[in-house]
Motif scaffolding. Structure first.
Motif, short mmCIF file in Angstrom:
data_model
loop_
_atom_site.label_atom_id
_atom_site.label_comp_id
_atom_site.label_asym_id
_atom_site.label_seq_id
_atom_site.Cartn_x
_atom_site.Cartn_y
_atom_site.Cartn_z
N LYS A 24 -43.44 3.29 -110.13
CA LYS A 24 -42.82 2.16 -110.11
C LYS A 24 -42.05 1.87 -108.76
O LYS A 24 -42.00 0.88 -108.38
CB LYS A 24 -41.84 2.16 -111.15
N LYS A 25 -41.75 3.12 -108.06
CA LYS A 25 -40.85 2.77 -106.74
C LYS A 25 -42.06 2.28 -105.64
O LYS A 25 -41.46 1.51 -104.74
CB LYS A 25 -40.44 4.19 -106.22
N SER B 230 -43.06 -1.44 -106.42
CA SER B 230 -42.11 -2.39 -106.06
C SER B 230 -41.61 -2.62 -104.50
O SER B 230 -40.87 -3.45 -104.26
CB SER B 230 -40.79 -2.45 -107.01
N ASN B 231 -42.31 -1.74 -103.79
CA ASN B 231 -41.84 -1.63 -102.49
C ASN B 231 -43.20 -1.80 -101.55
O ASN B 231 -43.94 -0.91 -101.37
CB ASN B 231 -41.12 -0.41 -102.23
#
Length: 315
Positions: free
Chosen positions: A283-284, A287-288
């Motif tokens: 997810k990190k 989302s970046n």
């Protein structure tokens, strides 16, 4: 479980020593090259031992040093760079040398010239690593069900950490022996760098599991030492094996080629699945966008740097 790990490792380490050969094929290696290879092997024992010990101990130090937190962006960039190094080592360095060993004119055409053993063994070793990790995940799931019946969370972490260490021991011994048995400095040089990165990050994963399991200090020390010493011990066994027969004898070429093929399969699997897939699909990372670009760049940088060493090794 710890006693079982010890016995299992001894079997893996002692088994290859039984392989020896009196068959000879005209050697194309000079004594100077063998001496230089031995020098790199001794350096690799110290380098990999240090990387293994640092990696498995790091999770215990994270609590005191915030900049070592695995959630930091720099951690993802370093892992991507390391994965690139490991990938290039498997594809560009180890597989070609395995192919060269298994297609040597010293080997008979039947069966070595009629079946792609290099690719087959690499595939089987990757599948074996997958099955070992799947087994660990199965244990994780089974114990999670027990947790719902008010079982202790510590039991889950303790079994997972020990099963994980068992899987690590298997491929660490194979990779260590293949490095120690190799007489090609062209193979040894990049493999040392790749294994150092590999052991560092794999040790961090194992150390995290051990930390969560909250073992007593004696058990923690045993598991840390066990992980740290496995690959260096495998290298030492490989060095012993390499002295038992002519490096260009059929048996030596077959053993080295098969071990290198297995090592390549494991390295490629670990880089793609355990390092890249786990991070790039997190997810990190998703989302970046900037982190995705940075990780992609460091991944390509790692592959390019290690691939260039292949050209350097020929000179």
């Amino acid at each position: 479980m710890t006693k079982f790990l010890t016995i299992f490792t001894l079997i893996l380490l002692v088994g290859p020593i039984q392989v020896s050969s009196k068959c000879t094929c005209e050697s194309q290696e000079e004594d100077g090259n063998i001496s230089e290879a031995l020098k790199y092997k001794l350096v690799s024992i110290a380098s990999i031992l240090l990387a293994s010990a640092l990696g498995v101990s790091l999770p215990f130090l994270v609590k005191r040093f915030r900049f070592l937190n695995p959630e930091k962006d720099i951690y993802f960039l370093i892992k991507a760079f390391a994965a690139g190094i490991i990938l290039a080592t498997g594809f560009v360095h180890v597989l070609p040398d395995a192919y060269q060993s298994l297609n040597s004119p010293c080997l008979s055409e039947n069966p070595w010239g009629k079946f792609p053993f290099m690719g087959f063994v690499a595939m089987v070793s990757a599948i074996g690593t997958l099955l070992m990790e799947a087994f660990a995940a199965h244990v994780h799931g089974s114990i999670s069900v027990l947790e719902e019946s008010n079982s202790s969370d510590l039991v889950r972490h303790r079994i997972i950490s020990q099963v994980l260490e068992l899987g690590i021991v298997v491929h660490s011994v194979i990779i260590g022996i293949s490095l120690g048995a190799s007489e090609s400095t062209k193979t040894i040089k990049p493999l040392v760098a790749a294994l150092s990165f590999h052991q560092l990050f794999e040790g961090m994963g194992l150390g995290g599991c051990i930390s969560q399991a909250k073992f007593n200090h004696r058990t923690v020390a045993i598991m840390v030492l066990f992980f740290s010493l496995t690959t260096p011990t495998g290298i030492a066994v490989g060095i012993g094996i390499s002295k038992m027969y002519n490096v260009n004898s059929p048996t030596a070429l077959i053993v080295q080629g098969l071990l290198l093929s297995a090592s390549a399969g494991i390295l490629i699997y670990m880089a793609f699945v355990d390092l890249l897939a786990a991070d790039f699909m997190s997810k990190k990372m998703l989302s970046n966008f900037r982190l995705q670009v940075g990780a992609s760049f460091t991944l390509l940088l790692g592959t390019c740097c290690m691939s260039l060493l292949a050209k350097w090794g020929e000179s």
